[in-house]
Scaffold this active site. Structure first.
Site, PDB file in Angstrom:
ATOM      1  N   PHE A  73      -2.720  15.940   4.581  1.00  0.00           N
ATOM      2  CA  PHE A  73      -2.907  15.367   3.252  1.00  0.00           C
ATOM      3  C   PHE A  73      -1.598  15.463   2.480  1.00  0.00           C
ATOM      4  O   PHE A  73      -1.059  16.545   2.287  1.00  0.00           O
ATOM      5  CB  PHE A  73      -4.038  16.069   2.496  1.00  0.00           C
ATOM      6  CG  PHE A  73      -4.552  15.198   1.380  1.00  0.00           C
ATOM      7  CD1 PHE A  73      -3.992  15.274   0.112  1.00  0.00           C
ATOM      8  CD2 PHE A  73      -5.559  14.266   1.603  1.00  0.00           C
ATOM      9  CE1 PHE A  73      -4.426  14.429  -0.905  1.00  0.00           C
ATOM     10  CE2 PHE A  73      -6.007  13.432   0.592  1.00  0.00           C
ATOM     11  CZ  PHE A  73      -5.441  13.509  -0.662  1.00  0.00           C
TER      12      PHE A  73
ATOM     13  N   ARG B 156       1.109  13.292  -8.720  1.00  0.00           N
ATOM     14  CA  ARG B 156       1.661  11.930  -8.585  1.00  0.00           C
ATOM     15  C   ARG B 156       3.135  11.872  -8.990  1.00  0.00           C
ATOM     16  O   ARG B 156       3.881  11.032  -8.506  1.00  0.00           O
ATOM     17  CB  ARG B 156       0.898  10.951  -9.485  1.00  0.00           C
ATOM     18  CG  ARG B 156      -0.500  10.629  -9.010  1.00  0.00           C
ATOM     19  CD  ARG B 156      -0.981   9.369  -9.725  1.00  0.00           C
ATOM     20  NE  ARG B 156      -2.434   9.244  -9.733  1.00  0.00           N
ATOM     21  CZ  ARG B 156      -3.130   8.714  -8.736  1.00  0.00           C
ATOM     22  NH1 ARG B 156      -2.523   8.304  -7.657  1.00  0.00           N
ATOM     23  NH2 ARG B 156      -4.444   8.620  -8.824  1.00  0.00           N
TER      24      ARG B 156
ATOM     25  N   ASP C 149      -4.867   5.062   5.839  1.00  0.00           N
ATOM     26  CA  ASP C 149      -5.462   6.201   6.528  1.00  0.00           C
ATOM     27  C   ASP C 149      -6.457   5.673   7.566  1.00  0.00           C
ATOM     28  O   ASP C 149      -6.065   5.227   8.635  1.00  0.00           O
ATOM     29  CB  ASP C 149      -6.107   7.058   5.440  1.00  0.00           C
ATOM     30  CG  ASP C 149      -6.604   8.392   5.937  1.00  0.00           C
ATOM     31  OD1 ASP C 149      -7.101   9.166   5.116  1.00  0.00           O
ATOM     32  OD2 ASP C 149      -6.532   8.654   7.147  1.00  0.00           O
TER      33      ASP C 149
ATOM     34  N   GLU D 199       0.830  -1.211   0.000  1.00  0.00           N
ATOM     35  CA  GLU D 199       0.000   0.000   0.000  1.00  0.00           C
ATOM     36  C   GLU D 199       0.859   1.254   0.000  1.00  0.00           C
ATOM     37  O   GLU D 199       1.950   1.268   0.582  1.00  0.00           O
ATOM     38  CB  GLU D 199      -0.872   0.029   1.257  1.00  0.00           C
ATOM     39  CG  GLU D 199      -2.196  -0.693   1.127  1.00  0.00           C
ATOM     40  CD  GLU D 199      -3.246   0.196   0.457  1.00  0.00           C
ATOM     41  OE1 GLU D 199      -4.394   0.209   0.893  1.00  0.00           O
ATOM     42  OE2 GLU D 199      -2.898   0.899  -0.526  1.00  0.00           O
ATOM     43  N   ASP D 200       0.360   2.297  -0.609  1.00  0.00           N
ATOM     44  CA  ASP D 200       1.052   3.578  -0.549  1.00  0.00           C
ATOM     45  C   ASP D 200       0.803   4.249   0.792  1.00  0.00           C
ATOM     46  O   ASP D 200       1.707   4.731   1.449  1.00  0.00           O
ATOM     47  CB  ASP D 200       0.612   4.499  -1.706  1.00  0.00           C
ATOM     48  CG  ASP D 200      -0.901   4.514  -1.898  1.00  0.00           C
ATOM     49  OD1 ASP D 200      -1.608   3.726  -1.245  1.00  0.00           O
ATOM     50  OD2 ASP D 200      -1.386   5.317  -2.719  1.00  0.00           O
TER      51      ASP D 200
HETATM   52  P1  IMP Z   1      -8.353   4.560   3.941  1.00  0.00           P
HETATM   53  O1  IMP Z   1      -9.355   3.611   3.332  1.00  0.00           O
HETATM   54  O2  IMP Z   1      -9.020   5.620   4.779  1.00  0.00           O
HETATM   55  O3  IMP Z   1      -7.253   3.841   4.638  1.00  0.00           O
HETATM   56  O4  IMP Z   1      -7.707   5.413   2.762  1.00  0.00           O
HETATM   57  C1  IMP Z   1      -6.711   4.917   1.955  1.00  0.00           C
HETATM   58  C2  IMP Z   1      -6.711   5.617   0.644  1.00  0.00           C
HETATM   59  O5  IMP Z   1      -7.057   6.999   0.786  1.00  0.00           O
HETATM   60  C3  IMP Z   1      -5.334   5.596   0.048  1.00  0.00           C
HETATM   61  O6  IMP Z   1      -5.121   4.460  -0.722  1.00  0.00           O
HETATM   62  C4  IMP Z   1      -5.314   6.872  -0.743  1.00  0.00           C
HETATM   63  O7  IMP Z   1      -5.844   6.654  -2.027  1.00  0.00           O
HETATM   64  C5  IMP Z   1      -6.244   7.804   0.004  1.00  0.00           C
HETATM   65  N1  IMP Z   1      -5.514   8.716   0.908  1.00  0.00           N
HETATM   66  C6  IMP Z   1      -5.595   8.789   2.244  1.00  0.00           C
HETATM   67  N2  IMP Z   1      -4.814   9.755   2.727  1.00  0.00           N
HETATM   68  C7  IMP Z   1      -4.208  10.302   1.671  1.00  0.00           C
HETATM   69  C8  IMP Z   1      -3.257  11.372   1.535  1.00  0.00           C
HETATM   70  O8  IMP Z   1      -2.778  12.004   2.502  1.00  0.00           O
HETATM   71  N3  IMP Z   1      -2.850  11.657   0.282  1.00  0.00           N
HETATM   72  C9  IMP Z   1      -3.318  11.008  -0.815  1.00  0.00           C
HETATM   73  N4  IMP Z   1      -4.193  10.010  -0.734  1.00  0.00           N
HETATM   74  C10 IMP Z   1      -4.641   9.659   0.502  1.00  0.00           C
END
Ligand code: IMP
Length: 479
Positions: A448, A461, A399, A395-396
């Site tokens: 963010f 990106r 969150d 995963e990148d």
């Molecule tokens: P989660 O489901 O809340 O864990 O969100 C994960 C996804 O939200 C990631 O794969 C990203 O696509 C997006 N995301 C969450 N935080 C960021 C951020 O700070 N920058 C860019 N994308 C984010």
């Protein structure tokens, strides 16, 4: 120092009261440190003294003040903290009786030329952390007594207090305020704002913004000699260790540029192995671009308020993660799975550093509003079966954990032999679903972030670093 018994205590108390008086004055930092270096030298009846600070990565020491030492000695080159009296940085006191024979002296030949025989080094400790050191040098061979050591430790403590109090460390304050996860993002250590020219300070701000390591005037190069004496020297403004590059900034005056060019040509003839650049303002912006911040072309990326992790920091982290993963799966095979598109940079870099056999598969998901509430949907599933295989979900950023939780449940249904998670970034503070993560690159604050694959509405990106999106960028979109 030699056999003068009572004189020591007299010298010490006189020097300490002098240092305490100046430390408590409104004099500028530069002056205070100079007095400390001088009083210390005199009290110990030494040849000289230098006060040094560690750089942000704790790799190098820079002189911030000195007394009784030649410019050539002080600017002999970058002082590597792990090579030069390394125990001092562990908080120890180091006494060297013969500098010419001791391996802990990094530049013995320069010490010899300076006629230095014995050295005493003590740490400067601030809030239980070594931030630098004070060294005293003698010409005559000397065995430092406990009283000498205690006196120098007192000097170091006074210096630590002066440095802490001094307001010329805005960079430290900014970095501590902005970076709540200081153990993940190396904070910029206090650095003396003792620059000869405002353009140098500006350059440093820029280097710090991009987290490029720098040393200020660490080395002087002799250019002319007369009868064995140096008559002309050149001290470049900066040394950037990661680039192995010396940088000399020019003012806008053409006459000065011409003179500097002459010196530089001479320097290159004498020291062909030295990598040095003369930079004017627009040049150094180009340098940053060359360093890996190509898309910029200007001091700051529009919409990015600060860099959280530089290209190099990411590269180092990715390598470390790959090493750990390769070790953990040694002898096995691995299926890497990434969710498009944010993970592309991380996944492609990571897999290149894995030393075990791997295959790669991608999934794509979309978030869209159903009739009642927003739902997540798989728009591209795996190409290959993962049943009975070792799987690593890459995963990148994690969150809230909702996306990952959804995807992991989907993958578990295929009965892999094992399923682990590796994420470059973890916004732990925002977690809603408790997911165990096996490999984490950096824990980050609730901000963010964009770059290195991460986007905001499809943009950013391609940035080679990870930066925090500025509030203006949100406003621009929303307004
Ligand atoms: P989660 O489901 O809340 O864990 O969100 C994960 C996804 O939200 C990631 O794969 C990203 O696509 C997006 N995301 C969450 N935080 C960021 C951020 O700070 N920058 C860019 N994308 C984010």
């Amino acid at each position: 120092m030699k056999g003068r018994g009572n004189h020591y205590s007299y010298n010490y108390s006189k020097a300490l009261s002098e240092m305490a008086r100046i430390a408590n004055s409104t004099q500028p930092l530069k002056k205070i440190l100079k007095v400390i270096a001088k009083s210390t030298t005199k009290a110990l009846k030494a040849a000289g003294c230098s006060i040094m600070l560690l750089n942000s990565h704790r790799e190098y020491l820079s002189h911030i003040s000195a007394y009784g030492l030649s410019d050539l000695f002080l600017r002999k080159g970058s002082i590597q903290a792990h090579k030069s009296l390394p125990e001092v940085l562990e908080g120890k006191v180091v006494a060297i009786s013969d500098a010419s024979k001791d391996k802990r002296v990094q530049y013995p030949e320069v010490a010899g030329a300076e006629k230095i025989t014995s050295i005493l080094g003590v740490p400067i400790i601030q809030r239980e952390e070594v931030i630098g050191e004070i060294r005293v040098y003698t010409h005559e061979p000397h065995r430092f007594s406990e009283a000498d050591k205690n006196f120098l430790l007192a000097t170091a403590n006074i210096s630590a207090m002066v440095l802490e109090r001094d307001q010329t460390y805005p960079m430290l304050e900014v970095s501590l305020k902005e970076q709540t996860v200081s153990e993940q993002v190396p904070p910029l250590l206090p650095r003396p704002a003792i620059f000869a020219h405002p353009s140098e300070e500006e350059f440093v701000k820029l280097l710090d913004f991009y987290r490029i390591e720098w040393l200020y005037e660490p080395r002087s190069f002799p250019l002319e000699w007369e009868g064995g004496k140096i008559t002309e020297m050149f001290t470049p403004d900066f040394y950037l260790p990661e680039l192995d590059l010396f940088v000399e900034l020019t003012t806008l005056k053409q006459s000065l540029i011409t003179e500097k060019n002459r010196k530089l040509r001479h320097l290159k003839e004498l020291y062909p192995e030295i990598n040095i650049k003369l930079l004017n303002k627009s040049d150094y912006l180009k340098l940053l671009a060359k360093y890996g911040y190509g898309p910029l072309g200007q001091a700051k990326v529009k919409g990015v308020s600060r860099i959280l992790f530089s290209h190099n920091q990411i590269r180092r982290k990715v390598r470390a993660l790959a090493k750990q993963i390769s070790h953990d799966y040694e002898g096995g095979q691995l299926v890497l799975i990434g969710i498009l598109k944010g993970v592309v940079c991380f996944l492609t870099d990571l897999m290149q550093h894995l030393s075990i056999p791997i295959t790669v598969d991608f999934m794509a998901i979309s978030y869209y509003s159903g009739d009642r509430e927003p739902i997540v949907k798989i728009t591209k599933d795996l190409d290959e079966s993962i049943t009975g295989r070792d799987v690593l979900m890459v995963e990148d950023i994690v969150d809230t954990g909702m996306t990952l939780n959804y995807v992991l449940n989907h993958l578990r249904a295929h009965n892999p032999a094992s399923l682990r998670v590796c994420t470059l970034l973890d916004k732990k503070i925002r977690r809603l679903i408790d997911i165990s993560i096996d490999y984490t690159g950096f824990e980050i604050p609730d901000e963010f972030v964009v770059g290195y694959g991460l986007d905001y509405r499809g943009e950013y990106r391609n940035l080679p670093f990870i930066g925090v999106l500025s509030p203006e960028a949100f406003e621009r979109e929303e307004g």
